[in-house]
Design a protein around this motif. Structure first.
Motif, PDB file in Angstrom:
ATOM      1  N   ARG A 147      36.163  25.160  58.168  1.00 54.35           N
ATOM      2  CA  ARG A 147      35.489  24.566  57.346  1.00 54.35           C
ATOM      3  C   ARG A 147      34.139  24.966  57.373  1.00 54.35           C
ATOM      4  NH1 ARG A 147      35.229  18.523  56.930  1.00 54.35           N
ATOM      5  NH2 ARG A 147      32.903  18.055  56.842  1.00 54.35           N
ATOM      6  N   VAL A 148      33.005  25.150  56.562  1.00 53.19           N
ATOM      7  CA  VAL A 148      31.812  25.441  56.644  1.00 53.19           C
ATOM      8  C   VAL A 148      30.697  24.288  56.161  1.00 53.19           C
ATOM      9  CG1 VAL A 148      29.801  27.119  55.517  1.00 53.19           C
ATOM     10  CG2 VAL A 148      32.349  27.890  56.011  1.00 53.19           C
ATOM     11  N   SER A 149      29.918  23.837  57.007  1.00 59.66           N
ATOM     12  CA  SER A 149      28.882  22.736  56.635  1.00 59.66           C
ATOM     13  C   SER A 149      28.018  23.315  55.700  1.00 59.66           C
ATOM     14  CB  SER A 149      28.336  22.273  57.742  1.00 59.66           C
ATOM     15  OG  SER A 149      29.162  21.515  58.776  1.00 59.66           O
ATOM     16  N   LEU A 150      28.203  23.010  54.435  1.00 62.82           N
ATOM     17  CA  LEU A 150      27.359  23.581  53.214  1.00 62.82           C
ATOM     18  C   LEU A 150      27.178  22.564  51.965  1.00 62.82           C
ATOM     19  CD1 LEU A 150      25.288  25.602  51.984  1.00 62.82           C
ATOM     20  CD2 LEU A 150      27.610  26.498  51.139  1.00 62.82           C
ATOM     21  N   ARG A 151      26.239  22.160  51.729  1.00 62.75           N
ATOM     22  CA  ARG A 151      26.171  20.884  50.422  1.00 62.75           C
ATOM     23  C   ARG A 151      26.657  21.900  49.404  1.00 62.75           C
ATOM     24  NH1 ARG A 151      22.839  19.160  46.717  1.00 62.75           N
ATOM     25  NH2 ARG A 151      21.151  20.555  47.492  1.00 62.75           N
ATOM     26  N   VAL A 152      27.551  21.443  48.578  1.00 65.69           N
ATOM     27  CA  VAL A 152      27.918  22.198  47.364  1.00 65.69           C
ATOM     28  C   VAL A 152      27.918  21.082  46.125  1.00 65.69           C
ATOM     29  CG1 VAL A 152      29.950  23.300  46.298  1.00 65.69           C
ATOM     30  CG2 VAL A 152      29.560  23.479  48.793  1.00 65.69           C
ATOM     31  N   PRO A 153      26.729  21.539  45.220  1.00 68.44           N
ATOM     32  CA  PRO A 153      26.557  20.525  44.064  1.00 68.44           C
ATOM     33  C   PRO A 153      27.616  20.865  43.271  1.00 68.44           C
ATOM     34  CG  PRO A 153      24.487  21.692  44.545  1.00 68.44           C
ATOM     35  CD  PRO A 153      25.619  22.447  45.652  1.00 68.44           C
ATOM     36  N   ALA A 154      28.000  19.759  42.468  1.00 71.27           N
ATOM     37  CA  ALA A 154      29.054  20.199  41.087  1.00 71.27           C
ATOM     38  C   ALA A 154      28.212  21.261  40.171  1.00 71.27           C
ATOM     39  CB  ALA A 154      29.300  19.035  40.643  1.00 71.27           C
ATOM     40  N   GLY A 155      29.006  21.982  39.481  1.00 67.01           N
ATOM     41  CA  GLY A 155      28.405  22.695  38.687  1.00 67.01           C
ATOM     42  C   GLY A 155      27.508  24.019  39.025  1.00 67.01           C
ATOM     43  N   SER A 156      27.510  24.340  40.369  1.00 67.62           N
ATOM     44  CA  SER A 156      26.628  25.146  40.994  1.00 67.62           C
ATOM     45  C   SER A 156      27.279  26.531  41.131  1.00 67.62           C
ATOM     46  CB  SER A 156      25.973  24.679  42.195  1.00 67.62           C
ATOM     47  OG  SER A 156      27.240  24.337  43.111  1.00 67.62           O
ATOM     48  N   ASP A 157      26.707  27.619  41.563  1.00 69.38           N
ATOM     49  CA  ASP A 157      27.291  28.886  41.649  1.00 69.38           C
ATOM     50  C   ASP A 157      27.104  29.095  43.315  1.00 69.38           C
ATOM     51  OD1 ASP A 157      27.653  29.429  39.074  1.00 69.38           O
ATOM     52  OD2 ASP A 157      25.795  30.400  38.596  1.00 69.38           O
ATOM     53  N   LEU A 158      28.549  29.369  43.912  1.00 70.85           N
ATOM     54  CA  LEU A 158      28.615  29.654  45.152  1.00 70.85           C
ATOM     55  C   LEU A 158      28.547  31.241  45.139  1.00 70.85           C
ATOM     56  CD1 LEU A 158      31.077  27.281  46.722  1.00 70.85           C
ATOM     57  CD2 LEU A 158      28.626  27.299  46.768  1.00 70.85           C
ATOM     58  N   VAL A 159      28.110  31.768  46.270  1.00 72.07           N
ATOM     59  CA  VAL A 159      27.796  33.620  46.364  1.00 72.07           C
ATOM     60  C   VAL A 159      28.923  33.963  47.731  1.00 72.07           C
ATOM     61  CG1 VAL A 159      26.515  35.598  46.643  1.00 72.07           C
ATOM     62  CG2 VAL A 159      25.454  33.742  45.347  1.00 72.07           C
ATOM     63  N   ILE A 160      29.883  34.512  47.349  1.00 73.35           N
ATOM     64  CA  ILE A 160      30.806  34.878  48.437  1.00 73.35           C
ATOM     65  C   ILE A 160      30.709  36.319  48.728  1.00 73.35           C
ATOM     66  CG2 ILE A 160      33.248  34.916  48.813  1.00 73.35           C
ATOM     67  CD1 ILE A 160      33.455  32.594  47.158  1.00 73.35           C
ATOM     68  N   SER A 161      30.363  36.812  49.817  1.00 66.19           N
ATOM     69  CA  SER A 161      30.228  38.030  50.081  1.00 66.19           C
ATOM     70  C   SER A 161      31.280  38.548  51.022  1.00 66.19           C
ATOM     71  CB  SER A 161      28.737  38.447  50.798  1.00 66.19           C
ATOM     72  OG  SER A 161      27.928  37.899  49.753  1.00 66.19           O
ATOM     73  N   LEU A 162      31.856  39.809  50.840  1.00 68.58           N
ATOM     74  CA  LEU A 162      33.089  40.230  51.636  1.00 68.58           C
ATOM     75  C   LEU A 162      32.770  41.585  51.823  1.00 68.58           C
ATOM     76  CD1 LEU A 162      36.192  39.181  49.441  1.00 68.58           C
ATOM     77  CD2 LEU A 162      35.092  38.012  51.487  1.00 68.58           C
ATOM     78  N   HIS A 163      32.610  42.024  53.545  1.00 66.93           N
ATOM     79  CA  HIS A 163      32.562  43.505  53.594  1.00 66.93           C
ATOM     80  C   HIS A 163      33.806  44.073  53.953  1.00 66.93           C
ATOM     81  CE1 HIS A 163      31.452  46.636  56.926  1.00 66.93           C
ATOM     82  NE2 HIS A 163      31.346  47.136  55.955  1.00 66.93           N
ATOM     83  N   LEU A 164      34.244  45.192  53.363  1.00 64.05           N
ATOM     84  CA  LEU A 164      35.378  45.791  53.561  1.00 64.05           C
ATOM     85  C   LEU A 164      35.176  47.229  54.080  1.00 64.05           C
ATOM     86  CD1 LEU A 164      36.742  45.165  49.854  1.00 64.05           C
ATOM     87  CD2 LEU A 164      37.075  43.883  51.802  1.00 64.05           C
ATOM     88  N   PRO A 165      35.246  47.084  55.591  1.00 64.76           N
ATOM     89  CA  PRO A 165      34.860  48.381  56.206  1.00 64.76           C
ATOM     90  C   PRO A 165      35.987  49.553  56.220  1.00 64.76           C
ATOM     91  CG  PRO A 165      35.793  46.592  57.870  1.00 64.76           C
ATOM     92  CD  PRO A 165      35.795  46.135  56.383  1.00 64.76           C
ATOM     93  N   GLU A 166      37.078  49.416  55.737  1.00 57.77           N
ATOM     94  CA  GLU A 166      38.017  50.450  55.691  1.00 57.77           C
ATOM     95  C   GLU A 166      38.422  50.601  54.266  1.00 57.77           C
ATOM     96  OE1 GLU A 166      41.422  49.616  57.985  1.00 57.77           O
ATOM     97  OE2 GLU A 166      40.478  49.252  59.992  1.00 57.77           O
ATOM     98  N   HIS A 167      38.928  51.635  53.795  1.00 56.80           N
ATOM     99  CA  HIS A 167      39.567  52.151  52.795  1.00 56.80           C
ATOM    100  C   HIS A 167      40.369  51.084  52.215  1.00 56.80           C
ATOM    101  CE1 HIS A 167      40.653  54.714  49.106  1.00 56.80           C
ATOM    102  NE2 HIS A 167      41.760  54.414  49.420  1.00 56.80           N
ATOM    103  N   THR A 168      40.060  50.452  50.978  1.00 53.84           N
ATOM    104  CA  THR A 168      40.645  49.327  50.824  1.00 53.84           C
ATOM    105  C   THR A 168      41.092  49.206  49.176  1.00 53.84           C
ATOM    106  OG1 THR A 168      39.606  47.968  52.196  1.00 53.84           O
ATOM    107  CG2 THR A 168      40.704  46.681  50.424  1.00 53.84           C
ATOM    108  N   PRO A 169      42.164  49.705  48.628  1.00 56.84           N
ATOM    109  CA  PRO A 169      42.410  49.769  47.080  1.00 56.84           C
ATOM    110  C   PRO A 169      42.398  48.491  46.880  1.00 56.84           C
ATOM    111  CG  PRO A 169      44.311  50.787  48.414  1.00 56.84           C
ATOM    112  CD  PRO A 169      43.308  50.087  49.516  1.00 56.84           C
ATOM    113  N   GLY A 170      41.923  48.352  45.353  1.00 60.87           N
ATOM    114  CA  GLY A 170      41.628  47.005  44.731  1.00 60.87           C
ATOM    115  C   GLY A 170      42.869  46.409  44.091  1.00 60.87           C
ATOM    116  N   ALA A 171      43.750  46.229  44.803  1.00 63.75           N
ATOM    117  CA  ALA A 171      45.036  46.026  44.334  1.00 63.75           C
ATOM    118  C   ALA A 171      45.376  44.524  43.928  1.00 63.75           C
ATOM    119  CB  ALA A 171      46.122  46.379  45.393  1.00 63.75           C
TER     120      ALA A 171
END
Length: 441
Positions: A147-171
């Protein structure tokens, strides 16, 4: 990141699928539990618990897709449908053949007025998994963040960032996101305004975002299970029919908050997995069309948090693909075949207490995509007649009536035609949303 070959990406808004018999598909549905679905006896709104606010269906990729990431960050956008006081993110390695290693993951709101990857100051939060900032998801597996404490408005854009440190096929991918994502070098998850090295129009490894609503606040989710007509939008515009429906529901009075979760996959069929003819061009892209609606129903519908209703809009690709170059003639279906498939899904949904709203198949006369034959039109008309009159669905959503040309009902009305005579434009998507009675939810 290895770039996706442009030649592997034709206009795939039309649908396809390895033959799965109806009986085998039904058995598969029985075998997979759906712990988050509402109990039998009718859907209920839930209070103070997790409800999906955004979802993305995923597929595997064809052999020609060599996209891979290594020591890179993917920043992706999820448009919320309902508000919440806390959030969690669902990740998936459903089609990976190697472990998916996440070095770090973060969530933030997008900066107001921003169309790129910049985040709103003060909203950046780390995503943890059982208290850890990194995780490894095995092939075929999934993970849910803490769980993340973050106010999330309706109709808003959330930014999700993922770091992929190893060779990762986009499968594991949603290849027709209708939304830009960005790639940056190294671990840029904490960057408020990262410098992209590539721009994508796909979502990778994302399955959904859930929110909590305050105690006493009643929320539930409607899942739209469909194909390219459900997935389609002008790029970055959020003009899918599900987006327009979300806005209508947000403006409607009533005691409930209703999320809309889009599970549309371009090229998807109800009865068959992708099965392109050997040697055809479709071998280079048909995998993006995803597992059949029967096969993916447990993952994409029954497992969605807070789901109470399903709008089922699959069948046009089952009718149009066989013999068109993307699926073999041996997979041609009759109206009776499609009706049997619908009945399977209705039964499974009702066993979990969900309502199913059957959407009629929209017109395709004059399309150059190979759908337009007298036999195919007869099947469409027979299926639509059954949807309207059988009483098998809990209600009927008449998309056909909303979009057809009154002067020639077998084709789309020109004002709703995207240009290929099969897919509606943004105005058509708005008309589809307007054809859905809000009292159903």
């Amino acid at each position: 990141m290895k770039p996706l070959p442009v030649t592997a990406r034709p206009d795939l808004r039309a649908p396809r699928v390895l033959l799965v018999t109806l009986l085998a598909a039904a058995c598969l549905l029985v075998a997979i539990p759906a712990a988050t679905a509402t109990p039998q006896g009718g859907p209920t709104a839930r209070t103070g618990t997790w409800t999906g606010t955004w979802a993305s269906p995923v597929t595997t990729v064809p052999a020609v897709d060599g996209t891979a990431f290594e020591d890179q960050t993917i920043r992706q956008i999820a448009r919320t449908s309902i508000a919440g006081g806390a959030a969690r993110v669902r990740l998936t390695n459903a089609f990976g053949t190697t472990p998916l290693v996440i070095g770090e993951a973060r969530i933030a709101r997008r900066a107001p007025g921003e169309e790129g990857p910049r985040t709103e100051p003060g909203t950046d939060r780390p995503l943890t998994f059982h208290g850890r900032s990194s995780l490894t998801i095995p092939p075929g597996g999934s993970a849910v963040s803490d769980r993340v404490s973050l106010r999330v408005p309706a109709g808003s854009d959330l930014v999700i960032s993922l770091h992929l440190p190893e060779h990762t096929p986009g499968a594991t991918v949603n290849s027709f996101a209708g939304q830009h994502s960005w790639v940056a070098t190294g671990n840029a998850t904490r960057s408020g305004d990262l410098t992209p090295t590539a721009t994508l129009d796909r979502w990778y490894f994302l399955a959904g975002v859930d929110v909590t609503t305050p105690p006493g606040h009643r929320a539930r989710a409607v899942v739209a299970l469909g194909d390219s007509i459900t997935a389609g939008t002008t790029l970055n515009a959020n003009h899918r029919w599900t987006d327009f429906l979300t806005r209508r529901l947000a403006d409607a009075p009533g005691p409930h908050t209703t999320a809309v979760l889009n599970q549309g996959i371009s090229g998807n069929r109800l009865l068959h997995d992708p099965n392109p003819p050997a040697g055809s061009e479709a071998e280079g892209y048909a995998a993006y069309f995803g597992e059949s609606g029967l096969r993916r129903f447990p993952r994409d519908v029954l497992s969605q948090p807070g789901v109470s209703d399903v709008i089922l809009h699959l069948g046009v690709n089952d009718i149009g693909h066989p013999g068109s170059g993307v699926a073999p003639e041996s997979e041609r279906v009759s109206a009776a075949d499609l009706i049997t498939g619908y009945r399977h899904l209705i039964t499974r949904a009702h066993e979990r207490g969900l309502r199913v709203h059957g959407a009629t198949i929209t017109p395709f006369a004059d399309t150059p995509l190979g759908f337009d034959t007298p036999d195919n039109e007869r099947v469409r008309q027979r299926v639509n007649h059954w949807i309207r009159t059988s009483g098998a669905f809990d209600s009927v959503v008449d998309f056909d009536a909303a979009l057809r040309d009154p002067a020639r009902p077998e084709r789309l009305a020109p004002r709703y035609d995207s240009g290929d005579h099969l897919h509606p434009n943004d105005a058509g998507n708005r008309a589809m949303a307007g054809a859905i009675p809000l009292h159903l939810f």
